[in-house]
Design a protein around this motif. Structure first.
Motif: not given
Length: 447
Positions: A34, A287, A159-161, A163, A270, A38, A284
């Motif tokens: 992911f 996500v 992965s979102a965090y 990014a 995203p 992201s 994000l």
């Protein structure tokens, strides 16, 4: 043979150890899968490596193509070197490949890194599922596999965090350096993860397997019968005999649309949400909510399928997914959008899983692995096509059509799995369909 409480306790501890190690490996798998989606909004905004929207879609497809190769090769390679060694090799491969992405000076080198990462990612998941199946407590294999699958979505949340917290101050390359960290997990796997009991028995290392199983009160699998290669091809041919070819193609088409939807949305969510006017932080957060929904969906879909039937749940789930994805193309109040993204994640990520359950239920025991494996393999072509399609639409300045295109894929899968279910309901049960209770071991293996 009854087991003493002490042996059962040791067996439980071993199961926790194996499931815990495999869960962490699949967590890293999800993070690496992911992370590209992201980080992609940052890369496009900065014009990193000169990437255009069209190239971005191609790069997303490289990873999924690598996953196709890895998934198809995993069984053969694991049969040769063992599941433990293959898991370790896969973690090392996608970690080192992420390092290649981090230092890439051109689109070509970055694409090579994502392709190699995909090979490792595609080989890890089915191998990890086989490992936890071997060591799951008696009678709890299905829920253990479901628990393992939540790690993939937890990796998407992570992965979102990554990014959000790391890329903004340190740049897009930092995200791929984070994905190199799982390389430190390789020595842990080498030291603490036991080899698969099935592999030991299949390769004549019976005493070693018996000692390990006895020490931890694990179930010792029966030795597999030797089967010539022609028998394996016979299983594939059985999928097309008589009227079965229609059913087989319906399942393959449903799987193609389902994985197109899964990986297309995973790669472009995203970016498409930013295109709809949402801030990057909100994009994000989508996500995170999407993957939280995936975790919930994995736990809910199995119970619903037990009660109402996997084909019916799969068709309904795809219909609800298509509606949710289409609604994302409409700019709604932020709270409502959050709710739609979460519910879309609930239905999307488990709708595809129920295709595998449907195939497993309708297949003869001797043909079950072949039927599920080829349905998954054909679906992987959709996983390659989805990210490419999103990139082409954005490159043509038709990003608004992205959600519509993905929603159409969801509706098509609903139609194909629905027709397959109706044909099954109106036809005689398949010869040797076997015990339906065993079907719940298969669903997690495909995605």
């Amino acid at each position: 043979m009854s087991s003493s409480p002490a042996l059962s306790a040791r067996g439980s501890r071993l199961a926790l150890l194996v499931v815990g190690l495999c869960w962490l490996a699949v967590l890293f798998d999800g993070l690496d899968m992911f992370i590209y989606g992201s980080v992609l909004p940052h890369m496009l905004q900065e014009k990193a490596l000169g990437i255009t929207s069209g190239q971005a879609g191609d790069l997303g497809s490289y990873a999924t193509f690598g996953m196709l190769v890895g998934a198809l090769a995993a069984g053969t390679v694991a049969d040769r070197i063992g599941r433990k060694k293959l898991m370790v090799s896969c973690v090392a491969l996608f970690s080192l490949a992420s390092g290649l992405c981090a230092i890439a000076g051109s689109v070509g080198v970055f694409g090579l890194g994502r392709t190699l990462a995909g090979v490792g990612l595609g080989g890890l998941l089915p191998t990890a599922i086989s490992m936890v199946s071997d060591y799951a407590p008696r009678g709890r294999a299905a829920i253990t596999i479901g628990l393992l699958m939540t790690a993939h979505h937890a990796g998407g949340i992570l992965s979102a965090y990554v990014a959000l917290w790391i890329v903004e101050p340190l740049g897009w390359r930092s995200a791929f350096w984070v994905c190199v960290v799982p390389l430190l997990f390789v020595p842990v796997l080498l030291k603490f993860l036991p080899e698969s009991l099935s592999f030991l028995v299949a390769h004549g290392r019976t005493e070693e397997a018996r000692t390990l199983a006895g020490r931890y009160d694990a179930e010792l699998p029966a030795a597999p019968a030797d089967r010539p290669a022609t028998a394996r091809w016979e299983n594939l041919a059985n999928l097309f005999r008589g009227g079965e070819w229609i059913q087989t193609l319906l399942y393959w088409l449903a799987s193609f649309g389902g994985l197109l939807l899964v990986y297309g949305v995973a790669t472009w969510l995203p970016t498409l949400m930013r295109g709809e006017g949402y801030e990057l932080g909100s994009a994000l957060t989508f996500v995170v909510l999407f993957n939280l929904g995936g975790i919930v969906g994995m736990l809910v879909a199995g119970r619903a399928s037990d009660r109402f039937g996997a084909p019916r749940i799969s068709a309904i789930w795809f219909a609800l997914t298509a509606c949710g994805v289409f609604l994302l193309s409409v700019h709604m109040p932020l709270a409502l959008t959050f709710a739609v993204v979460f519910l879309t994640g609930v239905f999307l990520n488990s709708a595809q899983t129920m295709i595998y359950a449907t195939v497993s239920i309708g297949s003869a025991p001797a043909n079950r692995a072949t039927a599920v494996g080829w349905t998954s393999g054909m679906g992987r072509f959709g996983a390659v096509f989805g990210p490419w399609l999103g990139g082409q639409l954005l490159a043509a300045d038709q990003g608004d059509w992205g959600f519509t295109a993905f929603a159409t894929a969801g509706f098509s899968s609903m139609v194909f799995i629905g027709i397959a279910a109706l044909r099954t309901a109106t036809a005689a049960p398949r010869k040797g369909a076997g015990n339906r209770a065993t079907s719940h071991h298969a669903p997690a293996a495909g995605q």
